[in-house]
Motif scaffolding. Structure first.
Motif, PDB file in Angstrom:
ATOM      1  N   ASP A   1      -5.179  -6.750   1.751  1.00  0.00           N
ATOM      2  CA  ASP A   1      -5.197  -5.469   2.447  1.00  0.00           C
ATOM      3  C   ASP A   1      -3.856  -5.214   2.605  1.00  0.00           C
ATOM      4  O   ASP A   1      -3.456  -4.653   3.418  1.00  0.00           O
TER       5      ASP A   1
ATOM      6  N   PHE B   1       2.860  -2.570   3.433  1.00  0.00           N
ATOM      7  CA  PHE B   1       2.205  -1.321   3.792  1.00  0.00           C
ATOM      8  C   PHE B   1       0.493  -1.848   3.865  1.00  0.00           C
ATOM      9  O   PHE B   1       0.320  -2.754   3.025  1.00  0.00           O
ATOM     10  N   ASN B   2      -0.191  -1.268   4.563  1.00  0.00           N
ATOM     11  CA  ASN B   2      -1.592  -1.524   4.908  1.00  0.00           C
ATOM     12  C   ASN B   2      -2.290  -1.057   3.557  1.00  0.00           C
ATOM     13  O   ASN B   2      -1.828   0.692   3.255  1.00  0.00           O
ATOM     14  N   ARG B   3      -3.009  -1.652   2.747  1.00  0.00           N
ATOM     15  CA  ARG B   3      -3.450  -1.187   1.495  1.00  0.00           C
ATOM     16  C   ARG B   3      -4.366  -0.005   1.831  1.00  0.00           C
ATOM     17  O   ARG B   3      -4.433   0.866   0.897  1.00  0.00           O
ATOM     18  N   TYR B   4      -5.080   0.287   2.832  1.00  0.00           N
ATOM     19  CA  TYR B   4      -5.896   1.114   3.202  1.00  0.00           C
ATOM     20  C   TYR B   4      -5.382   2.527   3.551  1.00  0.00           C
ATOM     21  O   TYR B   4      -5.788   3.649   3.622  1.00  0.00           O
ATOM     22  N   TRP B   5      -4.110   2.274   4.057  1.00  0.00           N
ATOM     23  CA  TRP B   5      -3.170   3.756   4.444  1.00  0.00           C
ATOM     24  C   TRP B   5      -2.139   4.063   3.728  1.00  0.00           C
ATOM     25  O   TRP B   5      -1.852   5.221   3.719  1.00  0.00           O
ATOM     26  N   VAL B   6      -1.774   3.417   2.891  1.00  0.00           N
ATOM     27  CA  VAL B   6      -0.689   3.565   1.963  1.00  0.00           C
ATOM     28  C   VAL B   6      -1.089   4.865   0.945  1.00  0.00           C
ATOM     29  O   VAL B   6      -2.215   4.974   0.382  1.00  0.00           O
ATOM     30  N   LYS B   7      -0.068   5.343   0.502  1.00  0.00           N
ATOM     31  CA  LYS B   7      -0.233   6.669  -0.608  1.00  0.00           C
ATOM     32  C   LYS B   7       0.555   6.473  -1.438  1.00  0.00           C
ATOM     33  O   LYS B   7       1.699   6.134  -1.415  1.00  0.00           O
TER      34      LYS B   7
ATOM     35  N   SER C   1       3.554   5.416   3.892  1.00  0.00           N
ATOM     36  CA  SER C   1       2.487   5.266   5.057  1.00  0.00           C
ATOM     37  C   SER C   1       3.289   5.268   6.430  1.00  0.00           C
ATOM     38  O   SER C   1       4.306   4.591   6.583  1.00  0.00           O
ATOM     39  N   HIS C   2       2.730   5.929   7.287  1.00  0.00           N
ATOM     40  CA  HIS C   2       3.291   5.928   8.758  1.00  0.00           C
ATOM     41  C   HIS C   2       4.464   6.473   8.828  1.00  0.00           C
ATOM     42  O   HIS C   2       5.367   5.536   9.733  1.00  0.00           O
TER      43      HIS C   2
ATOM     44  N   TYR D   1      -2.628   9.388  -5.085  1.00  0.00           N
ATOM     45  CA  TYR D   1      -3.218  10.748  -4.302  1.00  0.00           C
ATOM     46  C   TYR D   1      -2.417  11.761  -5.029  1.00  0.00           C
ATOM     47  O   TYR D   1      -1.218  11.690  -5.329  1.00  0.00           O
TER      48      TYR D   1
END
Length: 151
Positions: free
Chosen positions: A79, A96-102, A119-120, A151
């Motif tokens: 993650d 970075f969190n894997r689920y939030w990173v672009k 991310s963030h 993305y």
């Protein structure tokens, strides 16, 4: 914990430290022999310029040697996406969190494609030093196939 994906980019450093010293010595010897020949012919003012040339060549080889251990590294684990950068004496790691990173490509001035992680509010560029634009585009497609992050 094993990495799902790992990529390390490094500079092309084909000479060892000993070979770099030998190369500088060989260049210096040839340059000084040529400068001494012209000095003996009466053009003594060549000697200081040959010395300046040797200092410049020596510094260039020193600079390359100092940066021969530089690298950029991406590690994607369960993650977490970790991006590490080492340049001479500086080290930077961004996670970075894997689920939030672009992950995206951006066209830079001059037409090169740059690979970014965001991310963030944090944004990190990857591969600018040791990869070509085509390699960054290929890496982006690999990331898409591996984890579906583009993305």
């Amino acid at each position: 914990m094993t990495a799902n994906f790992e990529l390390v980019t490094r500079p092309n450093s084909s000479l060892t430290a000993e070979c770099k010293i030998l190369a500088v010595g060989a260049i210096g010897l040839i340059s000084l022999l040529i400068a001494l020949f012209f000095a003996l012919m009466g053009a003594w003012f060549v000697l200081p310029f040959a010395g300046l040339e040797l200092v410049a060549v020596g510094y260039a080889f020193y600079y390359v040697h100092c940066h021969s251990c530089d690298y950029e590294r991406i590690v994607i684990e369960e993650d977490q996406v970790s991006i590490e950068t080492r340049s001479y004496k500086t080290y930077r790691q961004t996670c970075f969190n894997r689920y939030w990173v672009k992950v995206f490509l951006r066209t830079m001035p001059g037409g090169d494609q740059a690979l970014f992680f965001r991310s963030h509010g944090k944004e990190v560029m990857f591969g600018q030093c040791f990869m070509t634009s085509e390699e960054r585009v290929e890496l982006a497609s690999q990331l898409k196939q591996q984890v579906g992050l583009i993305y």
